[in-house]
Design a protein around this motif. Structure first.
Motif, mmCIF file in Angstrom:
data_model
loop_
_atom_site.group_PDB
_atom_site.id
_atom_site.type_symbol
_atom_site.label_atom_id
_atom_site.label_comp_id
_atom_site.label_asym_id
_atom_site.label_seq_id
_atom_site.Cartn_x
_atom_site.Cartn_y
_atom_site.Cartn_z
ATOM 1 N N GLU A 171 40.409 -56.522 47.390
ATOM 2 C CA GLU A 171 39.292 -57.266 47.970
ATOM 3 C C GLU A 171 39.502 -58.770 47.783
ATOM 4 O OE1 GLU A 171 34.397 -57.538 47.474
ATOM 5 O OE2 GLU A 171 35.594 -56.379 46.042
ATOM 6 N N ALA A 172 39.868 -59.172 46.561
ATOM 7 C CA ALA A 172 40.090 -60.589 46.278
ATOM 8 C C ALA A 172 41.249 -61.144 47.107
ATOM 9 C CB ALA A 172 40.365 -60.785 44.784
ATOM 10 N N PHE A 173 42.299 -60.337 47.300
ATOM 11 C CA PHE A 173 43.443 -60.800 48.079
ATOM 12 C C PHE A 173 43.066 -61.069 49.531
ATOM 13 C CE2 PHE A 173 47.121 -59.548 50.820
ATOM 14 C CZ PHE A 173 47.872 -60.692 50.603
ATOM 15 N N LEU A 174 42.294 -60.190 50.131
ATOM 16 C CA LEU A 174 41.894 -60.397 51.517
ATOM 17 C C LEU A 174 40.978 -61.612 51.663
ATOM 18 C CD1 LEU A 174 41.367 -56.681 52.575
ATOM 19 C CD2 LEU A 174 43.258 -58.189 53.217
ATOM 20 N N LEU A 175 40.107 -61.816 50.684
ATOM 21 C CA LEU A 175 39.261 -63.015 50.703
ATOM 22 C C LEU A 175 40.107 -64.267 50.514
ATOM 23 C CD1 LEU A 175 36.282 -61.664 48.583
ATOM 24 C CD2 LEU A 175 36.250 -62.179 51.038
ATOM 25 N N LEU A 176 41.062 -64.195 49.601
ATOM 26 C CA LEU A 176 41.963 -65.323 49.367
ATOM 27 C C LEU A 176 42.747 -65.658 50.633
ATOM 28 C CD1 LEU A 176 43.540 -67.243 47.396
ATOM 29 C CD2 LEU A 176 45.114 -65.339 47.056
ATOM 30 N N TYR B 193 43.805 -66.187 41.112
ATOM 31 C CA TYR B 193 44.133 -67.230 42.093
ATOM 32 C C TYR B 193 42.843 -67.854 42.613
ATOM 33 C CZ TYR B 193 47.129 -69.135 45.910
ATOM 34 O OH TYR B 193 47.833 -69.942 46.775
ATOM 35 N N ARG B 194 41.895 -67.014 43.024
ATOM 36 C CA ARG B 194 40.651 -67.529 43.581
ATOM 37 C C ARG B 194 39.842 -68.304 42.543
ATOM 38 N NH1 ARG B 194 36.725 -63.878 45.781
ATOM 39 N NH2 ARG B 194 36.135 -65.542 47.218
ATOM 40 N N ALA B 195 39.887 -67.853 41.288
ATOM 41 C CA ALA B 195 39.026 -68.451 40.259
ATOM 42 C C ALA B 195 39.631 -69.689 39.608
ATOM 43 C CB ALA B 195 38.716 -67.405 39.186
ATOM 44 N N ASP C 59 43.864 -77.373 43.622
ATOM 45 C CA ASP C 59 44.557 -78.190 44.622
ATOM 46 C C ASP C 59 44.899 -79.515 43.956
ATOM 47 O OD1 ASP C 59 45.476 -79.579 46.807
ATOM 48 O OD2 ASP C 59 43.493 -79.848 47.707
ATOM 49 N N PHE C 60 46.054 -79.580 43.307
ATOM 50 C CA PHE C 60 46.418 -80.755 42.513
ATOM 51 C C PHE C 60 47.106 -81.815 43.357
ATOM 52 C CE2 PHE C 60 48.256 -82.507 38.397
ATOM 53 C CZ PHE C 60 47.033 -82.674 37.768
ATOM 54 N N ASP C 61 47.607 -81.429 44.533
ATOM 55 C CA ASP C 61 48.252 -82.433 45.379
ATOM 56 C C ASP C 61 47.308 -82.978 46.446
ATOM 57 O OD1 ASP C 61 48.099 -80.355 47.212
ATOM 58 O OD2 ASP C 61 50.262 -80.005 47.302
ATOM 59 N N GLY C 62 46.061 -82.466 46.478
ATOM 60 C CA GLY C 62 45.045 -83.027 47.351
ATOM 61 C C GLY C 62 45.243 -82.787 48.831
ATOM 62 N N ASP C 63 45.956 -81.711 49.201
ATOM 63 C CA ASP C 63 46.185 -81.463 50.621
ATOM 64 C C ASP C 63 45.162 -80.505 51.230
ATOM 65 O OD1 ASP C 63 46.943 -79.026 49.584
ATOM 66 O OD2 ASP C 63 48.893 -78.947 50.591
ATOM 67 N N GLY C 64 44.151 -80.121 50.439
ATOM 68 C CA GLY C 64 43.107 -79.249 50.947
ATOM 69 C C GLY C 64 43.384 -77.772 50.805
ATOM 70 N N ARG C 65 44.528 -77.408 50.228
ATOM 71 C CA ARG C 65 44.875 -75.999 50.005
ATOM 72 C C ARG C 65 45.346 -75.816 48.575
ATOM 73 N NH1 ARG C 65 49.353 -73.653 52.976
ATOM 74 N NH2 ARG C 65 48.427 -71.685 52.298
ATOM 75 N N ARG C 66 45.161 -74.610 48.079
ATOM 76 C CA ARG C 66 45.700 -74.250 46.767
ATOM 77 C C ARG C 66 46.901 -73.338 47.031
ATOM 78 N NH1 ARG C 66 40.844 -71.567 43.754
ATOM 79 N NH2 ARG C 66 40.820 -70.410 45.722
ATOM 80 N N ASP C 67 48.083 -73.912 46.981
ATOM 81 C CA ASP C 67 49.291 -73.218 47.420
ATOM 82 C C ASP C 67 50.196 -72.956 46.215
ATOM 83 O OD1 ASP C 67 51.609 -72.281 48.535
ATOM 84 O OD2 ASP C 67 51.825 -73.906 49.994
ATOM 85 N N LEU C 68 50.209 -71.707 45.767
ATOM 86 C CA LEU C 68 51.005 -71.357 44.591
ATOM 87 C C LEU C 68 52.403 -70.865 44.951
ATOM 88 C CD1 LEU C 68 48.358 -69.680 42.249
ATOM 89 C CD2 LEU C 68 48.979 -72.100 42.539
#
Length: 344
Positions: A174-179, A208-210, A214-223
């Motif tokens: 569920e969390a993956f699909l929301l992510l 991941y969700r919690a 976004d440390f580079d400030g591009d509007g996404r949290r990209d791991l």
């Protein structure tokens, strides 16, 4: 030479090649091929129920989600991997896998290459650079091994066909699909570990969700692709789970005589630090490092060639929130010290 072979030598070349091809084809058709184990009978039923739940709870379009979920495969190899985790090994065997000259050298290179980002994350979250790097080294060898399994395959297999932990992995699906919806991740192509962990730091989807940032400030949290987001997210996770800035992690210890009756000693599973260092010393436990007498600690014993005793503190326990294993936390600690030896 047998008669068939002699006859083949007498044939013209095209006929001989045709005979060889027919023989090979017959051999391939008659040779049994290992088959993928079939999904349990309940798998399809659970999958359909999950589609209805996600549509009702989160507004997913049923037909689209059903088509996505039907593309996922049950994988027996994932179930088998769950039943033989690395953390089942002895400490000596586990250490030999992760605290290696190659991983130490890789960690030092990663630390030099990303020094500015690591300093920034350390200032923000209080977690030393070498600890962040060591976690990335153990999780994915600094991004070299991000996982071979489609995340959908892993989470559907475990959520619908692994009863012992099905409820947990169903929540992670569920969390993956929301992510995927929130972070513009293609759920059909994302790959991870056999347990559905994602990206360089191998966060499970709910983490991941919690905790990803976004440390580079591009509007996404990209791991997967942003070193800034990866590094900061590990620091943020540990800070959220009780990391204490500037405090030690663990110390080897020796025992002076038999332990006091009733003194709890941990093994592979984490033990909440609940005793003061002073109390442990009074019970005959002597840490090799100087530790604050009032620091909260626990004693663990690990099986190596000779039993090893360690006094572990609150920062050690914070690392076990990342992976609930004393073996994991101690490997992170030892690898981090070897990486930090660059400074000494």
């Amino acid at each position: 030479m047998n008669g068939v072979a002699l006859a083949m030598l007498d044939d013209p070349l095209p006929a001989r090649l045709a005979r060889i091809a027919a023989t090979v084809l017959a051999w391939l058709l008659l040779t049994p091929v290992p088959s993928q184990a079939a999904a349990p009978a309940s798998y399809a039923r659970e999958r359909e129920a999950f589609v209805h739940e996600m549509a009702a709870r989160h507004g997913f379009e049923r037909a689209e989600l059903r088509a996505l979920m039907q593309g996922a495969r049950y994988r027996q190899a994932i179930v088998d991997a769950m039943d033989r985790p690395y953390e089942g090994k002895s400490w000596g065997a586990y250490r030999a896998l992760f605290v290696t000259p190659e991983r130490i050298a890789g960690g030092r290179r990663f630390r030099v290459e990303h020094a500015a980002l690591l300093r920034q994350a350390e200032r923000t979250y209080g977690v030393p650079a070498e600890v962040i790097v060591a976690i990335l080294g153990i999780e994915t060898n600094y991004g070299a091994t991000l996982g071979q399994y489609p995340v959908l395959d892993a989470l559907t297999t475990l959520g619908f066909a692994y009863p012992r932990r099905a409820a947990f992995f169903r929540k992670e699906l569920e969390a993956f699909l929301l992510l995927a919806r929130e972070e513009a991740v293609d759920p059909s192509s994302a790959r991870g570990s056999y347990a559905g962990a994602l990206g360089l730091p191998q966060f499970i989807p709910s983490s991941y969700r919690a905790y990803a940032v976004d440390f580079d400030g591009d509007g996404r949290r990209d791991l997967w692709h942003s070193e800034a987001d990866v590094i900061a997210s590990v620091g943020a996770y540990l800070a959220a789970h009780g990391w204490r800035r500037g405090e030690p992690i663990a110390s080897p210890a020796t025992l002076h005589g038999p332990l006091e009756d009733g003194l709890e000693v941990g093994g592979k599973r984490p033990l909440v630090p609940s005793l003061s260092v002073a109390k442990l010393k009074a019970a005959g436990v002597e840490p090799e490092r100087a530790l604050a007498p009032n620091a909260r600690a626990a004693l663990i014993e690990l099986d190596a060639e000779e039993p090893e005793y360690w006094v572990v503190l609150e920062n050690f326990y914070a690392i076990t929130r990342y992976n609930h294993s004393n073996l994991y936390a101690l490997a992170v600690y030892e690898l981090s010290r070897a990486i930090a030896a660059l400074d000494r």
